[in-house]
Design an enzyme around this catalytic site. Sequence first.
Site, PDB file in Angstrom:
ATOM      1  N   HIS A  92     -13.859   3.915  -1.471  1.00 27.61           N
ATOM      2  CA  HIS A  92     -13.505   4.414  -0.139  1.00 27.61           C
ATOM      3  C   HIS A  92     -13.050   5.869  -0.162  1.00 27.61           C
ATOM      4  O   HIS A  92     -12.943   6.489   0.899  1.00 27.61           O
ATOM      5  CB  HIS A  92     -12.446   3.520   0.517  1.00 27.61           C
ATOM      6  CG  HIS A  92     -11.062   3.703   0.003  1.00 27.61           C
ATOM      7  ND1 HIS A  92     -10.494   2.876  -0.949  1.00 27.61           N
ATOM      8  CD2 HIS A  92     -10.110   4.633   0.297  1.00 27.61           C
ATOM      9  CE1 HIS A  92      -9.258   3.275  -1.188  1.00 27.61           C
ATOM     10  NE2 HIS A  92      -9.004   4.331  -0.461  1.00 27.61           N
ATOM     11  N   ASP A  94     -16.934  -9.758   4.234  1.00 31.93           N
ATOM     12  CA  ASP A  94     -15.545 -10.161   4.016  1.00 31.93           C
ATOM     13  C   ASP A  94     -15.003  -9.731   2.655  1.00 31.93           C
ATOM     14  O   ASP A  94     -13.802  -9.509   2.511  1.00 31.93           O
ATOM     15  CB  ASP A  94     -15.403 -11.686   4.145  1.00 31.93           C
ATOM     16  CG  ASP A  94     -15.483 -12.142   5.596  1.00 31.93           C
ATOM     17  OD1 ASP A  94     -15.286 -11.299   6.489  1.00 31.93           O
ATOM     18  OD2 ASP A  94     -15.754 -13.333   5.831  1.00 31.93           O
ATOM     19  N   SER A 137      -4.610   6.061  -4.003  1.00 33.98           N
ATOM     20  CA  SER A 137      -5.816   5.233  -4.041  1.00 33.98           C
ATOM     21  C   SER A 137      -6.801   5.764  -5.071  1.00 33.98           C
ATOM     22  O   SER A 137      -7.010   6.968  -5.180  1.00 33.98           O
ATOM     23  CB  SER A 137      -6.503   5.227  -2.669  1.00 33.98           C
ATOM     24  OG  SER A 137      -5.665   4.680  -1.683  1.00 33.98           O
TER      25      SER A 137
END
Length: 448
Positions: A238, A305, A381
């Site tokens: 991400h 998911d 992150s």
Amino acid sequence: MLQVSIKCTVQPGLAQPCSALVLNVTGKTICSDTKPPHSCNVRGPGAIPWQRKPRSIRTLANGNRKSSGFTMGIIQLLILLSMNTFAFGIGAEEDYTWHLQRAPQVLDRRTISIEPPRFEAKTKLLINSTCGIVCQKKLPLPTVSDLQNYLSYETLYNNGTRTLTEVVVRDFNMKNEFEIAQKKGHSRRKRQVFGLDSRFSIGNTHFITSYPFNTAVKISTGCTGILVSEKHVLTAAHCIHDGKDYVKGAKRLRVGFLKLRSKRGGRKRGSKRIKRSTRDKPSFQWSRVKHTQVPKGWFKGVADDIAVDYDYAILELKRPQKHKYMEIGISPSVQNMPSNRIHFSGFDNDRPGKLVYRFCTVSDESNDLFYQYCDANPGSSGSGIYIRLKEPDKHSWKRKIIGVFSGHQWVDVNGVQQDYNVAVRITPLKYAQICFWIRGNYADCRDG
């Protein structure tokens, strides 16, 4: 003077006694729960609870008091890095050894060129996951065909072109990959940073450029990564891709390595300079990225998911680095980690220009995720999660990366949105893929 002693207070109702590590350094006492989690209650004048319910202030190395965590001095940091060794002595019956596993093969089947990305996505350091760890444990196991789809990957080159590579999986043991699927997890609690901040800013100039802290790197999009070879960095997917498109900063991606910059002040008299002060100050040496690789499972509409399970990426640098790097390894289960504890360092946004180290216990795990108590802020992150275990048939200890810190996430737990800090585990399949991205051949990736 360094005094090491073992103290333990057993709380009423506990099934078994606990162990607590108490270190006394020049009159300051530092306590660390060791085993089992949540069962220790160390008391006494000057005691500083290391993780469990800390007090409102902490005493720093310079004697000042501050409510936002430690700035590490040399003595405290040396003690901190040796914590695992002390823990091993306490629980000597445990076998904390790197047991090599035979990794499966993730083989390239075909590679096709696809249209260039738009680079219009915004970097999001906080991401949402629709299915939390409770939800994931209820999902059916993926088929081999599903896994091959998730592990197919995109390669983005620095000239803006990209390819899609489809893979096949061989020598795959479904039991080894999903051995935790049916296990009951521990209780969890919400945490980004709450109560007293338990992070440690590495302020000593010697340590920030020494192993293992020098393996942490800064990604130009605002995240952290970790050096896993002379020219490869592991980070979170991400940090460069939002699931639909690459972020704006991914077009000219760079990686920053900590270095010391000598700052000199003074004034000139004729041709001479009078030095007023000399101070070493950390800065970054930036290196351009040659290409990036992201698994298809991270993309929207593929794994859905369980997309967070594939929140990892490899960045290949244009030039090799001389820094010592940290190897990747297949993640053991939590019970095979010393004190169920993980470590990582990152560049948290609330402490600009500082490297922040932390360690904590893992509270729950699935086949692909760690849920843990580590205090963190956006910017950390992509940090490499590592542990330290004994090498087989040797008396030495070795650190290996077993996961990637995905960050603070909102997840759905029984229909309610809750926040947790989550890390992606390096499973045998992910190890095989990441290792191939790094080494370029499968012969060096058979044992992890």
